[in-house]
Structures are given as structure tokens and as C-alpha cells.
Write a protein that holds these residues in place. Structure first.
Motif, PDB file in Angstrom:
ATOM      1  N   ASN C   7       0.839  -1.209   0.000  1.00 32.91           N
ATOM      2  CA  ASN C   7       0.000   0.000   0.000  1.00 32.91           C
ATOM      3  C   ASN C   7       0.867   1.250   0.000  1.00 32.91           C
ATOM      4  O   ASN C   7       0.528   2.273  -0.584  1.00 32.91           O
ATOM      5  N   HIS C   8       2.041   1.150   0.629  1.00 31.26           N
ATOM      6  CA  HIS C   8       2.963   2.283   0.598  1.00 31.26           C
ATOM      7  C   HIS C   8       3.520   2.498  -0.793  1.00 31.26           C
ATOM      8  O   HIS C   8       3.655   3.619  -1.267  1.00 31.26           O
ATOM      9  N   VAL C   9       3.859   1.377  -1.434  1.00 34.22           N
ATOM     10  CA  VAL C   9       4.376   1.474  -2.804  1.00 34.22           C
ATOM     11  C   VAL C   9       3.337   2.133  -3.703  1.00 34.22           C
ATOM     12  O   VAL C   9       3.642   2.969  -4.554  1.00 34.22           O
ATOM     13  N   GLU C  10       2.070   1.763  -3.464  1.00 31.99           N
ATOM     14  CA  GLU C  10       1.002   2.364  -4.253  1.00 31.99           C
ATOM     15  C   GLU C  10       0.965   3.875  -4.046  1.00 31.99           C
ATOM     16  O   GLU C  10       0.829   4.649  -4.994  1.00 31.99           O
ATOM     17  N   PHE C  11       1.109   4.280  -2.784  1.00 25.81           N
ATOM     18  CA  PHE C  11       1.130   5.696  -2.449  1.00 25.81           C
ATOM     19  C   PHE C  11       2.262   6.395  -3.186  1.00 25.81           C
ATOM     20  O   PHE C  11       2.107   7.486  -3.734  1.00 25.81           O
ATOM     21  N   LEU C  12       3.411   5.734  -3.210  1.00 25.92           N
ATOM     22  CA  LEU C  12       4.566   6.307  -3.906  1.00 25.92           C
ATOM     23  C   LEU C  12       4.284   6.453  -5.400  1.00 25.92           C
ATOM     24  O   LEU C  12       4.637   7.463  -6.015  1.00 25.92           O
ATOM     25  N   LEU C  13       3.655   5.443  -5.973  1.00 21.47           N
ATOM     26  CA  LEU C  13       3.393   5.498  -7.415  1.00 21.47           C
ATOM     27  C   LEU C  13       2.420   6.620  -7.750  1.00 21.47           C
ATOM     28  O   LEU C  13       2.569   7.308  -8.768  1.00 21.47           O
ATOM     29  N   VAL C  14       1.419   6.817  -6.889  1.00 20.15           N
ATOM     30  CA  VAL C  14       0.496   7.939  -7.122  1.00 20.15           C
ATOM     31  C   VAL C  14       1.265   9.254  -7.031  1.00 20.15           C
ATOM     32  O   VAL C  14       1.102  10.159  -7.850  1.00 20.15           O
ATOM     33  N   ILE C 188      15.121   3.736  -1.061  1.00 18.30           N
ATOM     34  CA  ILE C 188      15.586   2.903  -2.172  1.00 18.30           C
ATOM     35  C   ILE C 188      14.451   2.739  -3.178  1.00 18.30           C
ATOM     36  O   ILE C 188      14.645   2.860  -4.394  1.00 18.30           O
ATOM     37  N   THR C 189      13.249   2.478  -2.656  1.00 16.67           N
ATOM     38  CA  THR C 189      12.097   2.351  -3.558  1.00 16.67           C
ATOM     39  C   THR C 189      11.867   3.647  -4.316  1.00 16.67           C
ATOM     40  O   THR C 189      11.618   3.646  -5.532  1.00 16.67           O
ATOM     41  N   VAL C 190      11.958   4.762  -3.599  1.00 12.20           N
ATOM     42  CA  VAL C 190      11.799   6.067  -4.247  1.00 12.20           C
ATOM     43  C   VAL C 190      12.835   6.228  -5.353  1.00 12.20           C
ATOM     44  O   VAL C 190      12.522   6.640  -6.475  1.00 12.20           O
ATOM     45  N   ALA C 191      14.082   5.879  -5.035  1.00 14.63           N
ATOM     46  CA  ALA C 191      15.162   6.010  -6.021  1.00 14.63           C
ATOM     47  C   ALA C 191      14.890   5.145  -7.238  1.00 14.63           C
ATOM     48  O   ALA C 191      15.102   5.568  -8.378  1.00 14.63           O
ATOM     49  N   VAL C 192      14.421   3.927  -6.995  1.00 12.80           N
ATOM     50  CA  VAL C 192      14.140   3.018  -8.110  1.00 12.80           C
ATOM     51  C   VAL C 192      13.070   3.617  -9.023  1.00 12.80           C
ATOM     52  O   VAL C 192      13.193   3.580 -10.250  1.00 12.80           O
ATOM     53  N   ILE C 193      12.036   4.199  -8.420  1.00 14.13           N
ATOM     54  CA  ILE C 193      10.971   4.778  -9.250  1.00 14.13           C
ATOM     55  C   ILE C 193      11.518   5.939 -10.079  1.00 14.13           C
ATOM     56  O   ILE C 193      11.251   6.048 -11.282  1.00 14.13           O
ATOM     57  N   TYR C 194      12.301   6.809  -9.458  1.00 14.66           N
ATOM     58  CA  TYR C 194      12.921   7.903 -10.229  1.00 14.66           C
ATOM     59  C   TYR C 194      13.753   7.348 -11.364  1.00 14.66           C
ATOM     60  O   TYR C 194      13.717   7.829 -12.487  1.00 14.66           O
ATOM     61  N   PHE C 195      14.540   6.299 -11.056  1.00 11.76           N
ATOM     62  CA  PHE C 195      15.412   5.721 -12.065  1.00 11.76           C
ATOM     63  C   PHE C 195      14.614   5.186 -13.237  1.00 11.76           C
ATOM     64  O   PHE C 195      14.967   5.398 -14.396  1.00 11.76           O
ATOM     65  N   LEU C 196      13.501   4.505 -12.928  1.00 13.59           N
ATOM     66  CA  LEU C 196      12.691   3.940 -13.998  1.00 13.59           C
ATOM     67  C   LEU C 196      12.095   5.021 -14.887  1.00 13.59           C
ATOM     68  O   LEU C 196      11.864   4.806 -16.073  1.00 13.59           O
ATOM     69  N   ILE C 197      11.829   6.193 -14.303  1.00 12.71           N
ATOM     70  CA  ILE C 197      11.300   7.293 -15.116  1.00 12.71           C
ATOM     71  C   ILE C 197      12.423   7.947 -15.921  1.00 12.71           C
ATOM     72  O   ILE C 197      12.278   8.234 -17.112  1.00 12.71           O
TER      73      ILE C 197
END
Lengths: 227, 242, 217
Positions: C7-14, C188-197
Motif C-alpha cells: 500500500n505504501h508502494v502504491e502511495f509512492l506510485l500515485v 531505495i524504492t523512491v530512487a528506483v521509481i525515479y530511475f525507472l522514469i
């Protein structure tokens, strides 16, 4: 809607402002020097190292260049705390800035290294120079001269980006500004002053690098043309 | 008379292309050997093999007692004995003429700065460029740069000097000054191997001329007999070059 | 204390979507303003050139963080006290981007060979016609690679919008960290999302650069 600008209430804090400037300069200077050395080594690894090392350094550079500095600062700060090491925020700031600027320096230096023709290296080899001697005298020295403007821009940007480390409470100019504006409630004036200080710093630092370049690169000073 | 450079049945290919097809020749001390031939005849490759800049598949090369292409070759020692001058001069652009010449003696022969400077000035004087010591390559003409390149090799006091089409990239009016320097070197007793298109120079200065064709040594003859070749191919080549 | 979970990951993606939205605002707004700046920098009027030059130097010589603070508190001064954070963040990023895009594009305009200007002038075109029909199309081609490269910078810079309270990806990370106290895995999750973008855009920019260099030969 009249707002009375009141810069005078900031006057008593001139010492704190000056200290903030000095701290930012120190933080930037240390990060620049370490970043340059680290970046140069990474560039050599990427240009001339074994394939596995090239891939590792390449991956590191890509990760740094595609994630925000703010997130890198948080990761360094919290990551080290997790390892159980109690770390000073300033040290974490230096570490994060160095990790960041090494990657950018690496790319700039790699371009410089690759701009040296193979024929130059062959000529040096035929004169009997060892690989290390060739690398220093024939590859690195002209490479650094060639990419010096790009490096300078990068390090000025680094100095400005150091403001981000205020977010982990490192001591530098922006953190000083945050403290002063919460004391005086003169937020707008405080940030105007600090903005002007950063602007002045960027001119001064760029000027200092220019002078340094003129001193070190004799050829540039005498001929005025790029290498 | 001992051979300073000796090639025996050298074969080399670049992939499927056979560039050297059983090349053998000898150069004795003090001789000047000119290697001539069409582009693609293998002459530059042969020169580069002599200096261990290229590998060979078959045969042997011996230079100043060094067995090139053997595993035990001491490349450093070879470089001290053999100097090479390239077609594109390859001067170091960030160094002055003097610094270009001083670099190897200080790094390799471990000369002190003052000694190296004196040596550099001497070498520059020998090629007629003493007053250009402080100039950077971009301030010099092509002919001057090539003469600095020769001085740079000379400073290492090699036993043999190789010249790889050193005047081909120069404007005609600048060729003369470089050839004069090379002639002086020859008269001074330097052992030289030059790949060249300058037939007049070869006839005047070379002890022997080697004509290469299709990767083989087609004909060898003394320099002064260059107008009287035995083989028709060389006759045609000389006729078209002169 | 909740643990970091899906659910946190979902929050991050939003929040990442908000990052993209803010980036779009910054890119479009900064692009329009930057275009004006670029034209001003090559104007025939020395005054216009000077003013634009001063603007660029000021924007490039100030940290983005300070700029954001200035706009945030500046807006409060002129009476806008309860604006949504996106306004301050958007305005700050638009100004910041315009200063850099303007410079990049000026460089591209100036790298179109002078001979093109001369040829167009000899065909009796007005300055405006020369600019729009001959120079800008060529400059635009040169500009594509560095512009895409700067878009990556914009996306990374949106992380600073967190200091004016805008909830984008980095701020979301901070919020989650404040409740889960697992900073390492969160960021780390935040960084991964930035990286993927960012990584695909960086790779595209490099590809464009390579193709452009080959094409020009």
C-alpha cells in the motif's frame, strides 16, 4: 496589502551569514577536490579498465545521474545510520555530494580522455614511456585542459546544490537562512539576502577557477585558443 | 658487417587480406634503406612490424639484437634503440617544442631538467629550429612540426631510425626542409629505414632501395641505380613517380 | 508502527504521477518562457540581450531551493497565503527551467552556421522570416538531444518541491518514512521509481545525440 521590507532586522545576523558562506565554501571545496580525484579515477577505469569494471562504474554513473540528489543525500544519511554508525550530518553531506559529483566528473573526464587520439599514445609508447607516464603526460594533462570549462561549470553547480544538504541539517548557508528567518520572521528578506550571497559566490568561485586555470594551463594563457 | 635490422620470411595478414607475403631483407649499420611501392604494397606495415607496433604470423624480425615478436622481448629496451617518425607528426599539442623533446629523456632516461633542456636545444639546433623552442605545435608549420618530431626521436639517441612517409602529408614547399634534415642525419652515419615516395631523395641518399609489391620484396637495388631497374614493374613505378 | 508494504508502494506510485505532472508544468511553462529568453538573447537590441543575460545569470546562479523559498514567501507577502503548494512549486520550477532551457536553446540557435543567416538575408527575407523559416527549424533539430536531457534534470528537480510541502515522490517518501521509520527501504524504492522514469529518457537523449552527430557528417 502593503508589505514593509525590513532588511535592517537582519543586520545583527551578519556574522551568521558570513559563517554560512564560509561553511558552504568549505563543504563545496572538500567535495570538489575529492570528487575530482574520484571522478578522474572512475573515468580512467571506464576508458581503460577491464570490462567488468567498466560495467560496474557505468552502472554507478547511470544510477547517480538518474536519481535526485535529495534522495541520494537521504540514502547516504539514513543508510549509514542503519549500519549503526553515528554520523555527523556534515560528514554525511560531504559523502553524498562526493558520491554525486564523482559520477558527473567521471563522464566529463571520460569525454576528455577519449578525445586524445590513439596516435598520440602510440607516439609516446614509441618514445619509451611507460603506460603510467603516457597516461599522465599525454592523456590526462591535455584531457583536463580540454574539459576544464565543463568541470568548472559542474563544480559551481555543486556549490549551489550543496543547499540541498540543509535538508539533513548539515551546516551551510541555506540552513543558516532557515534559522534566521524563523528567528526574525523576515523570511522573504532573508532568502533575498541569501540568494544574493549565492549569486556572489557563484561569480567569485567561477572567477577563482578561471584564474587558477590561467595559472596552471600555460598554453591556454599564452595562446588563448582551446586545445 | 653485422645486420642491425633483419627480416626473415615475414608473413602478416589483416583478417583475410595478406599484407606481407614472405618479406626478407637486411639493413647494416650506417645504411640508409628506402622502401618504395604503391599504396597497399605493405611497406608501412613492414615498418610498423619492425618496431613491434604490429604482430606477425610467421617469420622473424631481429633489431639491434632484440628478437621482435618473441615472448621475451623487452619492449622498453627496444624503444630505446629504435626511433620512429610518423606521417602525422603526433606532437603533443599541450607541450612546447622543447617540452615535447624533453619529455622522454626525463621520463625514460631519467635526465635532470637542465640536462634535458640542453639536450632539447641541441636537437632543435640540429634540425634548424633553435628559435622555436618555446612555440606550441599549432604555431608551427607542417614542415617545422615534422622536424620537431625528428628532433624528439633523436633526443633518445636511437641506433636505428624509422621514417613512415614523413613528407606525404606536407605541402610540396615544406618537404624540402624535412628532407634536408634527413639527409644530414644520413651523412652523420645514422642507420635509417624510410618508407617514402620521394624518388629523388631515395636515389641521392639511399644506400639501398627496396621495391615492394603485393606484400613481397619485388626488387632490391642500390640507390644510385634507381634509374636502371631490372624488373618491368619497378621500371613502370619509377617512371610514374618521377 | 506499520511496516513498508504494497500500500505504501502504491502511495509512492500515485505521488510519482504528481512528479510527472509537476515536471510537465515546469517543462511546458519553462519551455515557453525559455523560448522567449532564447530569442531575447540573440536579439539585435543590446538592451534586450543584456536583460535576458542578467535573467539567465541570476537564475543559474541561485540554488533552486532558495528560489522556491523566495516564491513561497513572496507569494505569501502579496496576499496569497493558502495557495496549493503546486502553485509555488510550479512557478519556481518554471522560472528555474526557463533560465536553463533558454541558455541551451540560445546555444543551439548560435550553432546554426552563420552562412545560413547570410543565405537567407540574400534572399531578401526579413529578420523574423529568417528566424522562423531557416534558423529555428535547424536549431530545433540540434536542440532535441540536450532538451530531452534537461527534461531528466527537471524531473529530478521536482524532488525539491517537497520543501514547500508539495506531495510528489520525495515528499511521499518522507511521509512514509515518518510513519514506518524504515528510511532505507523507503528511499531505495523512491530512487528506483525515479530511475525507472529518468533512465529511458537519458538513454533516448544519448541516442538522439548519436544519430544527430552521424547525420551531420
Amino acid at each position: 496589502m502593503t508589505y514593509e521590507f525590513d532588511f535592517s532586522s537582519l543586520l545583527p545576523y551578519w556574522r551568521e551569514f558570513a559563517e554560512g558562506v564560509w561553511l558552504t565554501l568549505q563543504l563545496s571545496a572538500i567535495s570538489t577536490v575529492l570528487g575530482f580525484v574520484g571522478g578522474a579515477l572512475c573515468a580512467i577505469a571506464r576508458a581503460d579498465g577491464p570490462p567488468w569494471l567498466q560495467r560496474v562504474v557505468g552502472a554507478y554513473v547511470e544510477v547517480i545521474r538518474n536519481t535526485p540528489l535529495l534522495v541520494q543525500v537521504f540514502l547516504v544519511y539514513f543508510g549509514i545510520a542503519i549500519l549503526g554508525i553515528r554520523i555527523d550530518a556534515n560528514l554525511a553531506a560531504v559523502l553524498a555530494l562526493v558520491v554525486n559529483v564523482v559520477a558527473y566528473t567521471c563522464e566529463i573526464m571520460r569525454a576528455g580522455i577519449q578525445s586524445v587520439h590513439k596516435a598520440q599514445i602510440e607516439a609516446a609508447d614509441c618514445l619509451g614511456l611507460t603506460k603510467t607516464q603516457t597516461y599522465w603526460h599525454v592523456v590526462l594533462r591535455p584531457a583536463i585542459e580540454r574539459v576544464y570549462p565543463a568541470l568548472v561549470s559542474q563544480y559551481v553547480l555543486l556549490m549551489l546544490a550543496s543547499s540541498i544538504t540543509s535538508q539533513i541539517s548539515a551546516e551551510e548557508l541555506t540552513a543558516v537562512a532557515n534559522r534566521i528567518q524563523s528567528d526574525t520572521f523576515r523570511s522573504f528578506e532573508t532568502y533575498i539576502v541569501v540568494g544574493l550571497l549565492y549569486l556572489a559566490l557563484s561569480f567569485v568561485v567561477r572567477g577563482a577557477f578561471s584564474v587558477f586555470g590561467m595559472l596552471v594551463f600555460t598554453r591556454r594563457r599564452r595562446l588563448g585558443t582551446p586545445l | 658487417m653485422s645486420a642491425v635490422v633483419k627480416l626473415s620470411n615475414v608473413h602478416k595478414s589483416f583478417g583475410a587480406l595478406k599484407v606481407l607475403d614472405g618479406v626478407s631483407f637486411e639493413v647494416n649499420r650506417g645504411e640508409v634503406v628506402a622502401v618504395i611501392g604503391q599504396s597497399g604494397s605493405g611497406k608501412s606495415t613492414a615498418l610498423r612490424c619492425i618496431n613491434a607496433l604490429e604482430t606477425i604470423e610467421q617469420g622473424s624480425i631481429e633489431v639491434c639484437g632484440h628478437a621482435i615478436h618473441s615472448d621475451k622481448l623487452d619492449k622498453r629496451a627496444l624503444r630505446l634503440d629504435v626511433g620512429i617518425v610518423f606521417q602525422s607528426y603526433n606532437l603533443f599539442p599541450h607541450l612546447t617544442a622543447e617540452q615535447n623533446i624533453m619529455l622522454a629523456p626525463t621520463c625514460v632516461r631519467k635526465l635532470g631538467k637542465k640536462e634535458a633542456k640542453d639536450l632539447a636545444r641541441d636537437c632543435l639546433a640540429r634540425v634548424g629550429l633553435a628559435e622555436k623552442a618555446d612555440h606550441y605545435p599549432e604555431q608551427l608549420s607542417g614542415g617545422q612540426q615534422q622536424r620537431v618530431a625528428i628532433a624528439r626521436s633523436l633526443a633518445m639517441q636511437p641506433k636505428v631510425m624509422l621514417f613512415d612517409e614523413v613528407t606525404s602529408a606536407l605541402d610540396p614547399q615544406l618537404t624540402g626542409e624535412v628532407l634536408k634534415v634527413m639527409e644530414d642525419l644520413a651523412r652523420g652515419g645514422m642507420t635509417m629505414i624510410l618508407v617514402t615516395h620521394e624518388m629523388g631523395f631515395a636515389r641521392k641518399v639511399a644506400t639501398n632501395v627496396i621495391y615492394m609489391r603485393q606484400g613481397k620484396v619485388w626488387e632490391t637495388l642500390p640507390g644510385h641505380q634507381l634509374e636502371n631497374p631490372s624488373t618491368p614493374e619497378l621500371r613502370e613505378f619509377v617512371g610514374s613517380e618521377l | 508502527m506499520p511496516t513498508f508494504g504494497f500500500n505504501h508502494v502504491e502511495f509512492l506510485l500515485v505521488a510519482a504521477l504528481w512528479t510527472l505532472g509537476l515536471s510537465a508544468i515546469a517543462f511546458i511553462g519553462g519551455g515557453i518562457l525559455g523560448f522567449v529568453i532564447a530569442l531575447a538573447r540573440v536579439s539585435s537590441s543590446a538592451l534586450v540581450r543584456g536583460l535576458a543575460g542578467a535573467y539567465v545569470r541570476i537564475v543559474q546562479g541561485t540554488p533552486l531551493l532558495i528560489l522556491l523559498f523566495l516564491i513561497y514567501f513572496g507569494l505569501a507577502i502579496v496576499g496569497f497565503n493558502n495557495l496549493p503548494a503546486i502553485i509555488a512549486a510550479g512557478a519556481g520550477l518554471v522560472i528555474y527551467s526557463s533560465g536553463f532551457l533558454g541558455e541551451i536553446w540560445r546555444g543551439c540557435i548560435e550553432s546554426v552556421p552563420k552562412t545560413q543567416w547570410e543565405a537567407a538575408e540574400c534572399l531578401a527575407m526579413t529578420r523574423w522570416q529568417r528566424m522562423t523559416r531557416v534558423i529555428l527549424p535547424q536549431a530545433a533539430r540540434i536542440a532535441t538531444a540536450p532538451t530531452v536531457g534537461f527534461l531528466v534534470q527537471i524531473i529530478k528537480n521536482t524532488s525539491l518541491a517537497s520543501v514547500v510541502g508539495f506531495v510528489e515522490l520525495s515528499q511521499a517518501g518522507k511521509l512514509i518514512n515518518n510513519s514506518t521509520f524504515q528510511p532505507f527501504i523507503v528511499f531505495i524504492t523512491v530512487a528506483v521509481i525515479y530511475f525507472l522514469i529518468c533512465y529511458p529518457l537519458s538513454a533516448w537523449s544519448r541516442g538522439l545525440e548519436r544519430r544527430l552527430n552521424v547525420g551531420r557528417r
